[in-house]
Design a protein around this motif. Sequence first.
Motif, PDB file in Angstrom:
ATOM      1  N   ARG A 278      16.659   1.963   3.185  1.00  0.00           N
ATOM      2  CA  ARG A 278      17.181   3.549   2.835  1.00  0.00           C
ATOM      3  C   ARG A 278      16.749   4.132   1.611  1.00  0.00           C
ATOM      4  N   GLU A 279      16.866   3.480   0.365  1.00  0.00           N
ATOM      5  CA  GLU A 279      16.762   4.034  -0.821  1.00  0.00           C
ATOM      6  C   GLU A 279      15.111   4.262  -0.986  1.00  0.00           C
ATOM      7  N   SER A 280      14.204   3.500  -0.413  1.00  0.00           N
ATOM      8  CA  SER A 280      12.791   3.566  -0.756  1.00  0.00           C
ATOM      9  C   SER A 280      12.058   3.331   0.353  1.00  0.00           C
ATOM     10  N   LEU A 281      10.834   3.820   0.216  1.00  0.00           N
ATOM     11  CA  LEU A 281       9.775   3.756   1.327  1.00  0.00           C
ATOM     12  C   LEU A 281       8.644   2.759   0.878  1.00  0.00           C
ATOM     13  N   THR A 282       8.136   1.790   1.605  1.00  0.00           N
ATOM     14  CA  THR A 282       6.970   0.720   1.588  1.00  0.00           C
ATOM     15  C   THR A 282       6.051   0.856   2.529  1.00  0.00           C
ATOM     16  N   THR A 283       4.648   0.539   1.770  1.00  0.00           N
ATOM     17  CA  THR A 283       3.582   0.509   2.869  1.00  0.00           C
ATOM     18  C   THR A 283       4.009  -0.503   3.882  1.00  0.00           C
ATOM     19  N   ASP A 284       3.431  -0.344   5.027  1.00  0.00           N
ATOM     20  CA  ASP A 284       3.520  -1.235   6.209  1.00  0.00           C
ATOM     21  C   ASP A 284       4.857  -1.668   6.643  1.00  0.00           C
ATOM     22  N   GLU A 285       6.015  -0.949   6.107  1.00  0.00           N
ATOM     23  CA  GLU A 285       7.379  -1.218   6.612  1.00  0.00           C
ATOM     24  C   GLU A 285       7.726   0.074   7.483  1.00  0.00           C
ATOM     25  N   GLN A 370       9.154  16.441  -0.692  1.00  0.00           N
ATOM     26  CA  GLN A 370       8.211  15.296  -0.926  1.00  0.00           C
ATOM     27  C   GLN A 370       9.044  13.913  -0.751  1.00  0.00           C
ATOM     28  N   PHE A 371       8.130  12.884  -0.677  1.00  0.00           N
ATOM     29  CA  PHE A 371       8.732  11.307  -0.728  1.00  0.00           C
ATOM     30  C   PHE A 371       7.772  10.562  -1.529  1.00  0.00           C
ATOM     31  N   ASP A 372       8.009   9.493  -1.972  1.00  0.00           N
ATOM     32  CA  ASP A 372       7.386   8.547  -2.642  1.00  0.00           C
ATOM     33  C   ASP A 372       7.290   7.226  -1.616  1.00  0.00           C
ATOM     34  N   VAL A 373       6.083   6.412  -1.796  1.00  0.00           N
ATOM     35  CA  VAL A 373       5.834   5.394  -1.158  1.00  0.00           C
ATOM     36  C   VAL A 373       5.536   4.457  -2.225  1.00  0.00           C
ATOM     37  N   PHE A 374       6.024   3.037  -2.057  1.00  0.00           N
ATOM     38  CA  PHE A 374       5.692   1.825  -2.791  1.00  0.00           C
ATOM     39  C   PHE A 374       5.000   1.166  -2.115  1.00  0.00           C
ATOM     40  N   GLY A 375       3.780   0.412  -2.782  1.00  0.00           N
ATOM     41  CA  GLY A 375       3.071  -0.442  -2.053  1.00  0.00           C
ATOM     42  C   GLY A 375       1.926  -0.537  -2.713  1.00  0.00           C
ATOM     43  N   PRO A 376       0.710  -1.316  -1.925  1.00  0.00           N
ATOM     44  CA  PRO A 376      -0.546  -1.209  -2.612  1.00  0.00           C
ATOM     45  C   PRO A 376      -1.481  -0.097  -2.833  1.00  0.00           C
ATOM     46  N   MET A 377      -2.107   0.046  -3.859  1.00  0.00           N
ATOM     47  CA  MET A 377      -3.156   1.216  -4.143  1.00  0.00           C
ATOM     48  C   MET A 377      -4.300   0.916  -3.027  1.00  0.00           C
ATOM     49  N   LEU A 378      -5.201   1.960  -2.704  1.00  0.00           N
ATOM     50  CA  LEU A 378      -6.383   1.923  -2.013  1.00  0.00           C
ATOM     51  C   LEU A 378      -7.487   1.327  -2.825  1.00  0.00           C
ATOM     52  N   ASP A 379      -8.389   0.845  -2.199  1.00  0.00           N
ATOM     53  CA  ASP A 379      -9.558   0.411  -2.926  1.00  0.00           C
ATOM     54  C   ASP A 379     -10.458   1.505  -3.285  1.00  0.00           C
ATOM     55  N   SER A 380     -11.097   1.349  -4.301  1.00  0.00           N
ATOM     56  CA  SER A 380     -11.824   2.494  -4.552  1.00  0.00           C
ATOM     57  C   SER A 380     -13.126   2.475  -3.954  1.00  0.00           C
ATOM     58  N   PRO A 381     -13.466   3.905  -3.573  1.00  0.00           N
ATOM     59  CA  PRO A 381     -14.844   4.078  -2.457  1.00  0.00           C
ATOM     60  C   PRO A 381     -15.892   3.694  -3.448  1.00  0.00           C
ATOM     61  N   PRO A 382     -17.113   3.404  -2.706  1.00  0.00           N
ATOM     62  CA  PRO A 382     -18.383   3.326  -3.542  1.00  0.00           C
ATOM     63  C   PRO A 382     -18.865   5.001  -3.959  1.00  0.00           C
ATOM     64  N   ARG A 383     -19.594   5.230  -4.679  1.00  0.00           N
ATOM     65  CA  ARG A 383     -19.950   6.494  -5.501  1.00  0.00           C
ATOM     66  C   ARG A 383     -20.404   7.439  -4.247  1.00  0.00           C
ATOM     67  N   ALA A 384     -21.185   6.740  -3.201  1.00  0.00           N
ATOM     68  CA  ALA A 384     -21.653   7.592  -2.181  1.00  0.00           C
ATOM     69  C   ALA A 384     -20.891   8.384  -1.066  1.00  0.00           C
ATOM     70  N   VAL A 385     -19.449   7.858  -1.260  1.00  0.00           N
ATOM     71  CA  VAL A 385     -18.333   8.252  -0.319  1.00  0.00           C
ATOM     72  C   VAL A 385     -17.694   9.520  -0.898  1.00  0.00           C
ATOM     73  N   VAL A 386     -17.064  10.553  -0.266  1.00  0.00           N
ATOM     74  CA  VAL A 386     -16.579  11.781  -0.971  1.00  0.00           C
ATOM     75  C   VAL A 386     -15.253  11.258  -1.630  1.00  0.00           C
ATOM     76  N   LEU A 387     -14.395  10.765  -0.747  1.00  0.00           N
ATOM     77  CA  LEU A 387     -13.144  10.278  -1.355  1.00  0.00           C
ATOM     78  C   LEU A 387     -12.612   9.077  -0.713  1.00  0.00           C
ATOM     79  N   ALA A 388     -11.634   8.446  -1.202  1.00  0.00           N
ATOM     80  CA  ALA A 388     -11.044   7.305  -0.408  1.00  0.00           C
ATOM     81  C   ALA A 388     -10.245   7.946   0.741  1.00  0.00           C
TER      82      ALA A 388
END
Length: 399
Positions: A278-285, A370-388
């Motif tokens: 209830r009080e928080s949201l978590t990645t993959d849950e 708005q809402f906040d999600v707690f969990g892992p950060m995304l991996d950084s993309p290579p420089r040739a990619v526009v965004l993660a």
Amino acid sequence: MSPSQTLPLGTIRTEQVWKRFKADQQRMLLRDKVDAMARRLRGEKGEDWRWALRDISMHIEPGDSVGLIGSNGSGKSTLLKMLTRVMYPYGGVIDVRGRIGALIEIRAGIHPDLTGRENIYLFGALLGLRRREVATRFDDIVEFARLGGAIDRQVKFYSSGMQMRLGFAVAAYLEPHVLLVDEVLAVGDAVFQQRCLDRMREVAEQGTTIVFVSHDLPAVESICRRGIWLEQGSIRVDAGIKEAMAGYRDSIEAQSEAGGRTGEPIQLLKHEVRGEERESLTTDEPMTVELTLGGDYRGDATLHLGVSEGTSSPIFQISHEVRLTGGDRRVSCVIPRLPLPRGRYTLWAGVYSIGRTDGGTLMSWHSTGQFDVFGPMLDSPPRAVVLAAPVFVPHHWEE
């Protein structure tokens, strides 16, 4: 800074810059109208003016990559034009050191009666490059612009896309100390836009100072390390790109929530976003969204939910058909495994009738909060990619 002090090449400095235009009464800001009215009450004569920029002071070091963000009319393009000396300030100091490569309009720096080849050498000469220095880069410019045999045709016979490709290639390949790019890149197709963004990253890594104006926030975030958010001609935030983006996105969402949707048949009376605990949201849950709709409308409708990082374009969207019978109606949506990484997100909702030829808007698409999600950060993309990529996908590796 005293005149005797020399700034390094690639430096941009503005101090207390103001810019005004003769006012269009329908476009004047409220405070400008109040100022004009006060002057008239004091019996002062003169034209009414609209201030496009107000007290702009900033210092950009060589090699910085800066994104200018803000809504239409905030002063972004005006500031960019003054950095290129296309316009001059009403007051203040602007100092840009070194060669400037600029793409602020489709034909900026391009002479329509000259051929593409002649324009390349002319632009190089204006930058102070010798002919042999331009010649060493000529093939790269033609290849990047994809002009082929058209390079010896007069530019006035080019399409707008061809002119834009030539303008960007010339500006980006003649090794400017400062590269200024406006929203004009939107004229090109998606493939060329990607190539332009890749080239901007390359010149940034080579030490070129970049100032990038665009409404494509992910593209700005992928290239720029620093963000300057302009609002009504003033600097609202000057900080790291993530901080500046977060402030601008929060402002967009607040305006959407405050916009109001009075008169629509359906109203969102209440909403709740909760996780497994209830009080928080978590990645993959699990994530549950509970909405309470109110109104007298009776009939079949489609409820749309979306999640975004700040704009109205969702990362993902879910739709569900509901039968409305008048009065309050509670609807819940459960996502068993939330595919979002750590961060702050915005929930959007809209309700549209089924079987109506006019689109049948019952509750227009709008931000609910708005809402906040707690969990892992995304991996950084290579420089040739526009965004993660914005969605988290559970995975494991095997060898």
